[in-house]
Design a protein around this motif. Structure first.
Motif, short mmCIF file in Angstrom:
data_model
loop_
_atom_site.label_atom_id
_atom_site.label_comp_id
_atom_site.label_asym_id
_atom_site.label_seq_id
_atom_site.Cartn_x
_atom_site.Cartn_y
_atom_site.Cartn_z
N ALA A 177 -37.97 2.46 -22.51
CA ALA A 177 -39.07 2.78 -21.59
C ALA A 177 -39.31 1.63 -20.62
O ALA A 177 -39.58 1.85 -19.43
N LYS A 178 -39.21 0.40 -21.12
CA LYS A 178 -39.43 -0.77 -20.27
C LYS A 178 -38.39 -0.83 -19.15
O LYS A 178 -38.72 -1.08 -17.99
N ILE A 179 -37.12 -0.59 -19.51
CA ILE A 179 -36.05 -0.60 -18.50
C ILE A 179 -36.30 0.49 -17.46
O ILE A 179 -36.16 0.27 -16.25
N LEU A 180 -36.67 1.67 -17.92
CA LEU A 180 -36.91 2.78 -17.00
C LEU A 180 -38.06 2.46 -16.04
O LEU A 180 -37.97 2.72 -14.84
N LEU A 181 -39.13 1.88 -16.57
CA LEU A 181 -40.30 1.61 -15.72
C LEU A 181 -40.06 0.48 -14.74
O LEU A 181 -40.78 0.35 -13.75
N GLU A 182 -39.07 -0.34 -14.99
CA GLU A 182 -38.75 -1.43 -14.06
C GLU A 182 -38.02 -0.94 -12.81
O GLU A 182 -37.93 -1.66 -11.81
N GLN A 183 -37.50 0.29 -12.87
CA GLN A 183 -36.76 0.85 -11.73
C GLN A 183 -37.73 1.41 -10.69
O GLN A 183 -38.91 1.63 -10.96
N LYS A 184 -37.20 1.66 -9.51
CA LYS A 184 -38.02 2.24 -8.44
C LYS A 184 -37.88 3.75 -8.44
O LYS A 184 -36.80 4.29 -8.17
N VAL A 188 -43.85 9.12 -10.94
CA VAL A 188 -43.84 8.94 -12.40
C VAL A 188 -44.92 9.82 -13.01
O VAL A 188 -46.06 9.86 -12.52
N PHE A 189 -44.53 10.54 -14.05
CA PHE A 189 -45.46 11.40 -14.78
C PHE A 189 -45.48 10.92 -16.23
O PHE A 189 -44.48 11.01 -16.93
N PHE A 190 -46.63 10.41 -16.67
CA PHE A 190 -46.75 9.86 -18.02
C PHE A 190 -47.82 10.60 -18.81
O PHE A 190 -48.93 10.82 -18.32
N THR A 191 -47.49 10.96 -20.04
CA THR A 191 -48.47 11.51 -20.98
C THR A 191 -48.49 10.62 -22.21
O THR A 191 -47.44 10.34 -22.80
N GLY A 192 -49.68 10.16 -22.59
CA GLY A 192 -49.77 9.28 -23.76
C GLY A 192 -51.17 8.70 -23.89
O GLY A 192 -52.14 9.23 -23.37
N SER A 193 -51.23 7.57 -24.58
CA SER A 193 -52.52 6.95 -24.89
C SER A 193 -53.06 6.17 -23.69
O SER A 193 -52.31 5.80 -22.78
N VAL A 194 -54.35 5.90 -23.72
CA VAL A 194 -54.98 5.14 -22.65
C VAL A 194 -54.40 3.72 -22.55
O VAL A 194 -54.07 3.27 -21.45
N PRO A 195 -54.25 2.98 -23.68
CA PRO A 195 -53.70 1.62 -23.55
C PRO A 195 -52.29 1.60 -22.95
O PRO A 195 -52.00 0.75 -22.09
N VAL A 196 -51.42 2.51 -23.37
CA VAL A 196 -50.07 2.53 -22.80
C VAL A 196 -50.12 3.01 -21.35
O VAL A 196 -49.35 2.55 -20.50
N GLY A 197 -51.02 3.92 -21.05
CA GLY A 197 -51.18 4.38 -19.67
C GLY A 197 -51.52 3.24 -18.72
O GLY A 197 -51.04 3.19 -17.59
N ARG A 198 -52.34 2.31 -19.19
CA ARG A 198 -52.68 1.14 -18.36
C ARG A 198 -51.43 0.29 -18.09
O ARG A 198 -51.23 -0.21 -16.98
N ILE A 199 -50.60 0.14 -19.12
CA ILE A 199 -49.36 -0.64 -18.96
C ILE A 199 -48.44 0.04 -17.94
O ILE A 199 -47.87 -0.61 -17.07
N VAL A 200 -48.29 1.35 -18.09
CA VAL A 200 -47.45 2.11 -17.15
C VAL A 200 -47.97 1.96 -15.72
O VAL A 200 -47.20 1.72 -14.78
N SER A 201 -49.28 2.09 -15.56
CA SER A 201 -49.88 2.00 -14.23
C SER A 201 -49.64 0.64 -13.60
O SER A 201 -49.31 0.53 -12.41
N GLU A 202 -49.78 -0.42 -14.40
CA GLU A 202 -49.55 -1.77 -13.90
C GLU A 202 -48.09 -1.97 -13.49
O GLU A 202 -47.80 -2.60 -12.47
N GLN A 203 -47.18 -1.42 -14.30
CA GLN A 203 -45.76 -1.61 -14.02
C GLN A 203 -45.33 -0.90 -12.74
O GLN A 203 -44.66 -1.49 -11.89
N ILE A 204 -45.71 0.35 -12.57
CA ILE A 204 -45.25 1.10 -11.41
C ILE A 204 -46.01 0.73 -10.14
O ILE A 204 -45.58 1.05 -9.03
N ALA A 205 -47.13 0.01 -10.30
CA ALA A 205 -47.88 -0.44 -9.12
C ALA A 205 -47.06 -1.44 -8.31
O ALA A 205 -47.29 -1.59 -7.09
N LYS A 206 -46.08 -2.09 -8.96
CA LYS A 206 -45.24 -3.05 -8.24
C LYS A 206 -44.48 -2.37 -7.10
O LYS A 206 -44.16 -2.99 -6.09
N HIS A 207 -44.15 -1.09 -7.31
CA HIS A 207 -43.43 -0.33 -6.29
C HIS A 207 -44.35 0.64 -5.55
O HIS A 207 -43.87 1.47 -4.77
N MET A 208 -45.66 0.58 -5.84
CA MET A 208 -46.65 1.49 -5.24
C MET A 208 -46.23 2.95 -5.44
O MET A 208 -46.29 3.77 -4.52
N THR A 209 -45.80 3.25 -6.66
CA THR A 209 -45.27 4.58 -6.98
C THR A 209 -46.40 5.57 -7.23
O THR A 209 -47.27 5.32 -8.07
#
Length: 460
Positions: A177-184, A188-209
């Motif tokens: 999942a980490k490798i996938l989220l590092e790509q552009k 991105v469509f994510f379903t899961g917990s609030v804590p992991v959702g925050r991580i996903v949001s922070e990661q994809i914000a680098k590409h303004m996805t």
């Protein structure tokens, strides 16, 4: 499958190439692939049922109703409506552009990453993928490693139905999942917990996805003194203990009018005894894995258990459990429970109700049981939540005419039916200026400024 970063980079390059070709294909081709997917799922129905049972003993009836039924409905809806939805929409042109014709075109985002959870491991993986593929996107689907048998059948289905460049399942754990989220990605469509959702949001914000986050929260369930107790107890027990409470929209805690609390508790207990045989619990799902089992059974310490509480580590079994008024600072109440433990509180005034519900983040869902229209209207006007139901629980999820999603910490964006089409397409506006008339007012030299001031007065 342990994916390497170079592998995913090469896959994304091939998806770019596929998108350039696919842009010239018709909606009919996408409808054909959806029909092929539907046929393949039907062929593998029993395999899907068995895979989900192997992952956490979900009863066949629950698989049919909460997994396959939802997926078939989504497929049928897109097959029937995709042509109509995909047509460019004409809109009124601006006066300043006269003469022109203006349209909104619906175009795919491009490369879409779907990260799915384990609690409904087939439906919550494939439903957003259906919308993305139908809209002309390519998809990489990352199912949960905690439901490995379901992940395997998803991979088998995708390999049989799609070209790899169009849609591919990539299995693996956190490192994948980490490798996938590092790509552009384009979406991105994510379903899961609030804590992991925050991580996903922070990661994809680098590409303004652009993205959709389907998360969760502490969903309140309010029982007013006018509620029909028998029906309310059945519908609450069903919605809470379906899938052993491992449902993002399950009631997380009850708020019962103090005048009927004791009576309602007794009805909940008698309903649970009616629903589940204490000797076998054949129609009852187990917890997904050891860590979740240990977390939930750990919550039970120092709680006032009024029913249930039995557990068995051999099968990750935790019985439907009712607890009375746990302290709000207890671990049970600090986060979404996501399991078969139901805290019960009472309230004596609407102010008490408002204080309790407002102490948590905005929930994904809210439920209210009442025969008073005035009371239900007040609840819906007072509280902010993703979606709700009056006199039932979780059933809003199955209506594809209703957008499904959260608000605030419980999620961003929505999907299901037409809402999925809107999520997985981008609105591209096109103005087609005509050449048979060219009004010179906009061109320099600006000698007509006074005339335009007079024209501007129409808008002031």
């Amino acid at each position: 499958m342990n994916i390497k970063e170079n592998d995913i980079i090469e896959l994304l390059k091939s998806q770019d190439q596929f998108l350039r070709i696919a842009s010239k294909t018709s909606v009919d081709n996408r409808i054909s692939i959806l029909k092929k997917l539907k046929s393949n799922i039907k062929t593998h129905e029993q395999d899907i049922i068995e895979a989900i049972y192997q992952d956490f003993q979900k009863p066949e009836f629950e698989v049919l109703t909460t997994e396959l039924f939802v997926v078939y409905k989504e497929l049928n809806l897109f097959i029937k409506n995709l042509k109509k939805w995909s047509k460019p929409k004409s809109v009124s042109p601006a006066w300043l552009n006269f003469p022109s014709s203006d349209k909104i075109h619906y175009v795919p985002w491009g490369k879409v990453l779907v990260i799915a959870p384990w609690n409904y491991p087939f439906q919550l993986a494939i439903t957003p993928a259906i919308g993305a593929i139908a809209c002309g996107n390519t998809v990489v689907l990352k199912p949960s490693e905690h439901a490995p048998h379901t992940a395997d059948i998803l991979k088998k289905i995708f390999d049989e139905v799609f070209e790899e460049q169009q849609a591919k399942v990539i299995t693996g754990a956190v490192d994948t999942a980490k490798i996938l989220l590092e790509q552009k990605w384009d979406y991105v469509f994510f379903t899961g917990s609030v804590p992991v959702g925050r991580i996903v949001s922070e990661q994809i914000a680098k590409h303004m996805t652009p993205h959709t986050l389907e998360l969760g929260g502490k969903n309140p369930c309010i029982i007013d003194s006018t509620a029909k107790i028998d029906i309310a107890a059945k519908r609450i027990c069903w919605g809470k203990f379906l899938n052993a409470g491992q449902t993002c929209i399950a009631p997380d805690y009850l708020m019962i009018d103090s005048k009927i609390k004791d009576e309602f508790q007794e009805k909940l207990i008698s309903t649970l005894k009616e629903f589940y045989s204490e000797s076998s619990y054949e129609d009852y799902t187990r917890l997904i894995h050891d860590a979740h089992y240990e977390k939930l059974t750990g919550f039970l310490k120092d709680l006032n258990i009024i029913y249930g509480g039995e557990y068995d580590a051999k099968t990750n079994f935790l019985a439907p459990t009712l607890v009375d008024s746990p302290d709000l600072s207890s671990p049970l109440m600090e986060e979404e429970i996501f399991g078969p433990i139901l805290p019960i509180y009472s309230y004596s005034s609407f102010n008490e109700l408002e204080e309790m519900i407002s102490s948590f983040e905005k929930p994904l869902s809210l439920y209210v049981f009442s025969e008073s229209k005035g009371f239900t209207n007040k609840v819906n006007e007072t509280f902010d939540f993703g979606g709700g139901v009056i006199n039932d629980t979780i059933v809003h999820f199955v209506n594809d005419k209703l957008p499904f999603g959260g608000v605030g910490a419980s999620g961003i964006g929505n999907y299901h039916g037409r809402a999925s089409f809107d999520t997985f397409t981008r609105k591209k506006p096109i103005v087609n200026r005509k050449t048979w008339l060219d009004i010179p007012i906009k061109y320099p030299p600006y000698t007509r400024v006074n005339s335009f001031k007079s024209f501007l007065n129409l808008f002031r």
